[in-house]
Every structure is written in structure tokens, then in C-alpha cells.
Design a protein around this motif. Structure first.
Motif, PDB file in Angstrom:
ATOM      1  N   UNK A  91       8.589   0.873  11.583  1.00 10.88           N
ATOM      2  CA  UNK A  91       7.574   0.462  10.624  1.00 10.88           C
ATOM      3  C   UNK A  91       8.209   0.351   9.239  1.00 10.88           C
ATOM      4  N   UNK A  92       7.583  -0.396   8.378  1.00  7.66           N
ATOM      5  CA  UNK A  92       8.100  -0.619   7.027  1.00  7.66           C
ATOM      6  C   UNK A  92       8.201   0.679   6.238  1.00  7.66           C
ATOM      7  N   UNK A  93       9.302   0.851   5.543  1.00  6.66           N
ATOM      8  CA  UNK A  93       9.451   1.995   4.666  1.00  6.66           C
ATOM      9  C   UNK A  93       8.493   1.846   3.477  1.00  6.66           C
ATOM     10  N   UNK A  94       7.690   2.859   3.236  1.00  7.18           N
ATOM     11  CA  UNK A  94       6.757   2.815   2.115  1.00  7.18           C
ATOM     12  C   UNK A  94       5.359   2.386   2.483  1.00  7.18           C
ATOM     13  N   UNK A  95       5.122   2.021   3.736  1.00  9.23           N
ATOM     14  CA  UNK A  95       3.794   1.508   4.105  1.00  9.23           C
ATOM     15  C   UNK A  95       2.735   2.615   4.043  1.00  9.23           C
ATOM     16  N   UNK A  96       3.108   3.866   4.326  1.00  5.74           N
ATOM     17  CA  UNK A  96       2.124   4.948   4.319  1.00  5.74           C
ATOM     18  C   UNK A  96       1.572   5.218   2.920  1.00  5.74           C
ATOM     19  N   UNK A  97       2.383   4.958   1.893  1.00  5.56           N
ATOM     20  CA  UNK A  97       1.968   5.224   0.518  1.00  5.56           C
ATOM     21  C   UNK A  97       1.486   3.969  -0.213  1.00  5.56           C
ATOM     22  N   UNK A  98       1.405   2.852   0.510  1.00  6.91           N
ATOM     23  CA  UNK A  98       1.021   1.587  -0.123  1.00  6.91           C
ATOM     24  C   UNK A  98      -0.442   1.609  -0.536  1.00  6.91           C
ATOM     25  N   UNK A  99      -0.705   1.357  -1.829  1.00 11.16           N
ATOM     26  CA  UNK A  99      -2.077   1.319  -2.330  1.00 11.16           C
ATOM     27  C   UNK A  99      -2.769   0.036  -1.852  1.00 11.16           C
ATOM     28  N   UNK A 100      -4.042   0.143  -1.547  1.00  6.42           N
ATOM     29  CA  UNK A 100      -4.807  -1.044  -1.181  1.00  6.42           C
ATOM     30  C   UNK A 100      -4.751  -1.394   0.294  1.00  6.42           C
ATOM     31  N   UNK A 101      -3.915  -0.684   1.049  1.00  6.94           N
ATOM     32  CA  UNK A 101      -3.815  -0.945   2.483  1.00  6.94           C
ATOM     33  C   UNK A 101      -4.603   0.143   3.206  1.00  6.94           C
ATOM     34  N   UNK A 102      -5.718  -0.235   3.835  1.00  4.03           N
ATOM     35  CA  UNK A 102      -6.616   0.746   4.428  1.00  4.03           C
ATOM     36  C   UNK A 102      -5.980   1.427   5.638  1.00  4.03           C
ATOM     37  N   UNK A 133      -5.708 -10.696   9.551  1.00  2.00           N
ATOM     38  CA  UNK A 133      -7.148 -10.870   9.317  1.00  2.00           C
ATOM     39  C   UNK A 133      -7.707  -9.705   8.505  1.00  2.00           C
ATOM     40  N   UNK A 134      -7.262  -8.472   8.832  1.00  2.00           N
ATOM     41  CA  UNK A 134      -7.709  -7.311   8.086  1.00  2.00           C
ATOM     42  C   UNK A 134      -7.255  -7.339   6.642  1.00  2.00           C
ATOM     43  N   UNK A 135      -6.017  -7.773   6.413  1.00  2.26           N
ATOM     44  CA  UNK A 135      -5.474  -7.858   5.053  1.00  2.26           C
ATOM     45  C   UNK A 135      -6.247  -8.881   4.224  1.00  2.26           C
ATOM     46  N   UNK A 136      -6.431 -10.060   4.793  1.00  2.00           N
ATOM     47  CA  UNK A 136      -7.101 -11.148   4.072  1.00  2.00           C
ATOM     48  C   UNK A 136      -8.551 -10.798   3.785  1.00  2.00           C
ATOM     49  N   UNK A 137      -9.232 -10.270   4.795  1.00  6.25           N
ATOM     50  CA  UNK A 137     -10.646  -9.901   4.623  1.00  6.25           C
ATOM     51  C   UNK A 137     -10.787  -8.836   3.538  1.00  6.25           C
ATOM     52  N   UNK A 138      -9.851  -7.871   3.519  1.00  7.03           N
ATOM     53  CA  UNK A 138      -9.897  -6.818   2.512  1.00  7.03           C
ATOM     54  C   UNK A 138      -9.720  -7.355   1.108  1.00  7.03           C
ATOM     55  N   UNK A 139      -8.823  -8.312   0.931  1.00  5.39           N
ATOM     56  CA  UNK A 139      -8.578  -8.893  -0.392  1.00  5.39           C
ATOM     57  C   UNK A 139      -9.785  -9.692  -0.863  1.00  5.39           C
ATOM     58  N   UNK A 140     -10.345 -10.507   0.030  1.00  7.73           N
ATOM     59  CA  UNK A 140     -11.484 -11.354  -0.335  1.00  7.73           C
ATOM     60  C   UNK A 140     -12.700 -10.495  -0.675  1.00  7.73           C
ATOM     61  N   UNK A 141     -12.986  -9.482   0.155  1.00  7.48           N
ATOM     62  CA  UNK A 141     -14.145  -8.621  -0.080  1.00  7.48           C
ATOM     63  C   UNK A 141     -13.976  -7.762  -1.325  1.00  7.48           C
ATOM     64  N   UNK A 142     -12.756  -7.323  -1.587  1.00  4.88           N
ATOM     65  CA  UNK A 142     -12.491  -6.476  -2.756  1.00  4.88           C
ATOM     66  C   UNK A 142     -12.793  -7.214  -4.048  1.00  4.88           C
ATOM     67  N   UNK A 143     -12.590  -8.514  -4.025  1.00  3.27           N
ATOM     68  CA  UNK A 143     -12.836  -9.311  -5.219  1.00  3.27           C
ATOM     69  C   UNK A 143     -14.271  -9.826  -5.289  1.00  3.27           C
ATOM     70  N   UNK A 144     -15.137  -9.270  -4.421  1.00  2.00           N
ATOM     71  CA  UNK A 144     -16.568  -9.565  -4.509  1.00  2.00           C
ATOM     72  C   UNK A 144     -16.955 -10.954  -4.070  1.00  2.00           C
ATOM     73  N   UNK A 211       1.556  -5.287  -0.886  1.00  3.13           N
ATOM     74  CA  UNK A 211       1.187  -3.882  -1.043  1.00  3.13           C
ATOM     75  C   UNK A 211       2.331  -2.956  -1.441  1.00  3.13           C
ATOM     76  N   UNK A 212       3.445  -3.041  -0.747  1.00  2.00           N
ATOM     77  CA  UNK A 212       4.511  -2.059  -0.978  1.00  2.00           C
ATOM     78  C   UNK A 212       5.211  -2.284  -2.306  1.00  2.00           C
ATOM     79  N   UNK A 213       5.615  -3.520  -2.591  1.00  2.00           N
ATOM     80  CA  UNK A 213       6.293  -3.793  -3.866  1.00  2.00           C
ATOM     81  C   UNK A 213       5.413  -3.469  -5.071  1.00  2.00           C
ATOM     82  N   UNK A 214       4.129  -3.896  -5.092  1.00  2.00           N
ATOM     83  CA  UNK A 214       3.277  -3.518  -6.230  1.00  2.00           C
ATOM     84  C   UNK A 214       3.169  -2.002  -6.414  1.00  2.00           C
TER      85      UNK A 214
END
Length: 239
Positions: A91-102, A133-144, A211-214
Motif C-alpha cells: 500500500x502507498x506510504x502515507x495513505x493512513x495519515x492522508x487527510x480527506x481520505x475516509x 468512485x468513492x474518491x470522486x463522490x467524496x470530493x463532489x459532495x464535500x464541495x456541496x 491526498x498524500x502530497x497535500x
């Protein structure tokens, strides 16, 4: 070489005076690549580094498990590793601490890794699409924005939410299309290992970019801000 086993792979745990450690884990065998359950009987109780050996129920070959203790809440837990690591995808290094990733998306991503390491190429392509799909849906919904339930339409809405370059959108659309192929039976269009591996690479690039770079940039910025504040304080005290 050690391979990290995420907490999601811990099947059973034991508690010993606020010390939580795994006694049963699900992971891919580094020898036969089959996903199996290992029973862990720890030879030591140092509460610093623990050591155990366990045989694969499928191929009977032995692997070594290392548990490195760290503080967790009011007690102790740790990170679990297996040796040898085997020729598996990590798995990607840093994914567990990535903000915004549910948590749900992270778990779906771990399932995708497991499917890939189990050589389930069709399942990998379908799960890649599910994570997207989960990533995209989360971004779209987060922005209202009430987005379309159709993934292709959601991808078209993304540039309104995030400053994307064309290559990133092309990568995301490639995951969607390959996932569609994997989800429908067609003997002439079944994804193979090469397609599954390429999709995993693309998915990793996308998660790193979003997510990880930001998160890493934000952490670095905060550290620099703190350094700057400490320098100012030292100057004030010296005057």
C-alpha cells in the motif's frame, strides 16, 4: 525485507495490561501468494520488539513476524511486519495519515491491494473503479454539489471542484473504463495482470496527487511555521 501488514489485516488481538497486539492476521503468504490466516504465538514480551514464527496453512512454508511497539491512546500497540516480504504490492506510504481520505475508501483500497496480490485481475480492475468512485463522490459532495450518480458525469464535474490538469483526468477516466470492462463478462475483453498492474499504478498516482502530497505539504508547512515562530521568540528574548 519486511512487509508492513495494516491494522485491517489483524483478525484477532490480545490485551495485556493496556498492551494490544495481534494473535491472528490475514495476509498474503510471501511464498505461495495465497491470502491466508496466520496464528501468532509471540516468543517474547519485551513490549519493545516482539518476534513470532508461523507457517502458511496453504503451502506450509515458514514466515517471521515482527511487532514494533508504539504508543496508542492510553496504552501500547504497534506496527506489524512479515518477513520475507514476497513479491507483492504494498500500500502507498502515507495513505493512513492522508487527510480527506475516509476510512471506507482506505479499506476499499486495501481490498484492492489484496485482490491484486491474490492474482485476481478482474476483481482488481473492478475494485480500482470502486475506489475511484468513492474518491470522486467524496470530493463532489464535500464541495456541496449534488453530483450525478453516474461516475462518468462525476468525473466531468471534478474540474469545477479541483484544479486538474488534463493528464490527471485522463488517468481517472482510464480507471473508470477498465473497471467497467472487468465488471461485465466478455471472454475477449478480460483484464490480465498487465492491465491490473497498470491500473494499480494509476490509482496510486491519483491518491498521491489528491491526498498524500497535500497532507505532506501541509505537515512540512506547519513545521516551517513553528521553526519561524521559535526563531522570532529567541530574537525577542535576546533583545
Amino acid at each position: 525485507m519486511l512487509r508492513y501488514i495494516p491494522f485491517e489485516g489483524w483478525k484477532q488481538t490480545a490485551n495485556e495490561v493496556n498492551y494490544k497486539y495481534p494473535i491472528s492476521v490475514n495476509t498474503n503468504c510471501p511464498h505461495c501468494k495465497v491470502r491466508v490466516n496466520y496464528k501468532l504465538s509471540w516468543a517474547t514480551r519485551t513490549k519493545i520488539v516482539e518476534y513470532a514464527k508461523s507457517s502458511c496453512p496453504s503451502c506450509q512454508k515458514l514466515s517471521i513476524f515482527i511487532f514494533i511497539t508504539k504508543a496508542s491512546g492510553s496504552g501500547l500497540s504497534g506496527d506489524l511486519f512479515i518477513n520475507p516480504s514476497g513479491d507483492v504490492r504494498h500500500s502507498l506510504s502515507g495513505i493512513e495519515d492522508a487527510h480527506g481520505l475516509s476510512t471506507g475508501i482506505k479499506n476499499a483500497y486495501y481490498s484492492t491491494i489484496q485482490a491484486f496480490n491474490g492474482h485476481q485481475w478482474i476483481a482488481t480492475t473492478v475494485l480500482c473503479r470502486r475506489v475511484l468512485e468513492g474518491i470522486v463522490k467524496g470530493i463532489v459532495n464535500e464541495n456541496g454539489k449534488n453530483g450525478s450518480p453516474i461516475l462518468a458525469q462525476q468525473l466531468k464535474q471534478l474540474p469545477d471542484q479541483i484544479d486538474f490538469s488534463k493528464p490527471i483526468l485522463t488517468l481517472a477516466d482510464a480507471i473508470r473504463k477498465a473497471g467497467n470492462i472487468g465488471a461485465h463478462f466478455d471472454e475477449d475483453k478480460e483484464p490480465d495482470q498487465e492491465v491490473a498492474e497498470s491500473l494499480m499504478d494509476v490509482l496510486d498516482y491519483l491518491i498521491e496527487y489528491l491526498f498524500i502530497l497535500p497532507s505532506q505539504i501541509e505537515q512540512l508547512h506547519n513545521k516551517i511555521e513553528k521553526l519561524g515562530q521559535s526563531d522570532v521568540q529567541e530574537l525577542d528574548e535576546s533583545e
